[in-house]
Design a protein around this motif. Structure first.
Motif, short mmCIF file in Angstrom:
data_model
loop_
_atom_site.label_atom_id
_atom_site.label_comp_id
_atom_site.label_asym_id
_atom_site.label_seq_id
_atom_site.Cartn_x
_atom_site.Cartn_y
_atom_site.Cartn_z
N ILE A 123 0.83 -1.20 0.00
CA ILE A 123 0.00 0.00 0.00
C ILE A 123 0.87 1.25 0.00
N GLY A 124 0.50 2.18 -0.84
CA GLY A 124 1.19 3.45 -0.90
C GLY A 124 0.25 4.61 -0.64
N TRP A 125 0.81 5.69 -0.13
CA TRP A 125 0.09 6.96 0.00
C TRP A 125 0.69 7.94 -1.00
N PHE A 126 -0.18 8.66 -1.67
CA PHE A 126 0.21 9.69 -2.62
C PHE A 126 -0.54 10.97 -2.27
N ARG A 127 -0.08 12.08 -2.84
CA ARG A 127 -0.81 13.34 -2.64
C ARG A 127 -0.73 14.18 -3.89
N GLN A 128 -1.73 15.02 -4.05
CA GLN A 128 -1.75 15.93 -5.18
C GLN A 128 -2.25 17.29 -4.72
N ALA A 129 -1.38 18.27 -4.85
CA ALA A 129 -1.74 19.65 -4.50
C ALA A 129 -2.29 20.34 -5.74
N PRO A 130 -3.07 21.40 -5.57
CA PRO A 130 -3.63 22.12 -6.73
C PRO A 130 -2.54 22.59 -7.68
N GLY A 131 -2.71 22.28 -8.94
CA GLY A 131 -1.76 22.72 -9.95
C GLY A 131 -0.46 21.94 -10.00
N LYS A 132 -0.38 20.88 -9.20
CA LYS A 132 0.84 20.08 -9.17
C LYS A 132 0.55 18.64 -9.54
N GLU A 133 1.60 17.93 -9.92
CA GLU A 133 1.44 16.52 -10.23
C GLU A 133 1.33 15.71 -8.94
N ARG A 134 0.69 14.58 -9.08
CA ARG A 134 0.60 13.67 -7.94
C ARG A 134 2.00 13.17 -7.58
N GLU A 135 2.28 13.08 -6.27
CA GLU A 135 3.59 12.59 -5.85
C GLU A 135 3.44 11.50 -4.80
N PHE A 136 4.40 10.62 -4.82
CA PHE A 136 4.48 9.54 -3.84
C PHE A 136 4.83 10.12 -2.47
N VAL A 137 4.22 9.59 -1.42
CA VAL A 137 4.49 10.05 -0.06
C VAL A 137 5.13 8.95 0.79
N ALA A 138 4.52 7.78 0.80
CA ALA A 138 5.02 6.70 1.66
C ALA A 138 4.43 5.38 1.19
N ALA A 139 5.10 4.29 1.55
CA ALA A 139 4.60 2.97 1.21
C ALA A 139 4.94 1.99 2.31
N GLU A 191 2.90 23.32 3.09
CA GLU A 191 3.20 22.64 1.83
C GLU A 191 2.75 21.19 1.81
N ASP A 192 2.25 20.68 2.92
CA ASP A 192 1.67 19.34 2.96
C ASP A 192 0.21 19.36 2.50
N THR A 193 -0.33 20.53 2.28
CA THR A 193 -1.72 20.65 1.83
C THR A 193 -1.90 19.98 0.48
N ALA A 194 -2.85 19.06 0.41
CA ALA A 194 -3.09 18.28 -0.81
C ALA A 194 -4.26 17.34 -0.57
N VAL A 195 -4.71 16.72 -1.65
CA VAL A 195 -5.59 15.57 -1.54
C VAL A 195 -4.69 14.34 -1.43
N THR A 205 -8.68 12.03 0.28
CA THR A 205 -9.15 12.80 1.42
C THR A 205 -8.34 14.09 1.48
N GLN A 206 -9.02 15.22 1.70
CA GLN A 206 -8.37 16.52 1.67
C GLN A 206 -7.66 16.81 2.98
N VAL A 207 -6.42 17.24 2.87
CA VAL A 207 -5.66 17.72 4.02
C VAL A 207 -5.28 19.18 3.76
N THR A 208 -5.66 20.06 4.66
CA THR A 208 -5.34 21.47 4.52
C THR A 208 -4.61 21.93 5.77
N VAL A 209 -3.42 22.49 5.57
CA VAL A 209 -2.60 22.96 6.68
C VAL A 209 -2.50 24.48 6.58
N SER A 210 -3.00 25.15 7.58
CA SER A 210 -2.98 26.61 7.58
C SER A 210 -1.73 27.13 8.27
N SER A 211 -1.26 28.26 7.81
CA SER A 211 -0.03 28.84 8.38
C SER A 211 -0.34 29.76 9.54
#
Length: 120
Positions: free
Chosen positions: A34-50, A89-93, A114-120
């Motif tokens: 199982i892997g976790w990925f994320r995609q921020a607005p305007g960015k490509e999906r990236e691998f996070v962990a597996a 910068e961790d904000t992404a789906v 699932t949406q993750v939003t980190v406010s500054s």
């Protein structure tokens, strides 16, 4: 066939924590890594962990290592992503996905995200 459902996303302040869950159904789930990925607005999906199918191996994106921890509960068919010291910068789906091939993919099954939003 494997079905994946993510949960646990939300809004958190910088420095805070969230735990994402990836619940899997399907008789062959134990055959998949199982892997976790994320995609921020305007960015490509990236691998996070597996995590490997037996939980013996894990792998992380450099920028999250030491802050994120992936773990699994085979009895519950669930994989978790504990995220600490969150940054804007961790904000992404965030998506979980299943693959038969460790780290290389292709990932055959994906959750809805699932949406993750980190406010500054």
């Amino acid at each position: 066939q494997v079905q994946l459902v993510e949960s646990g996303g939300g809004l958190v302040q910088a420095g805070g924590s969230l735990r994402l869950s990836c619940a899997a159904t399907g008789r062959t789930f134990s055959n998949y890594h199982i892997g976790w990925f994320r995609q921020a607005p305007g960015k490509e999906r990236e691998f996070v962990a597996a995590i490997s199918r037996r939980g013996s191996s894990t792998y992380y994106l450099d920028s999250v290592e030491g802050r994120f921890t992936i773990s699994g509960d085979n009895a519950k068919n669930t994989v978790y992503l504990q995220m600490n010291s969150l940054k804007p910068e961790d904000t992404a789906v965030y998506y979980c996905a299943a693959t038969r091939t460790w780290l290389q993919g292709p990932y055959d099954y994906w959750g809805q995200g699932t949406q993750v939003t980190v406010s500054s």
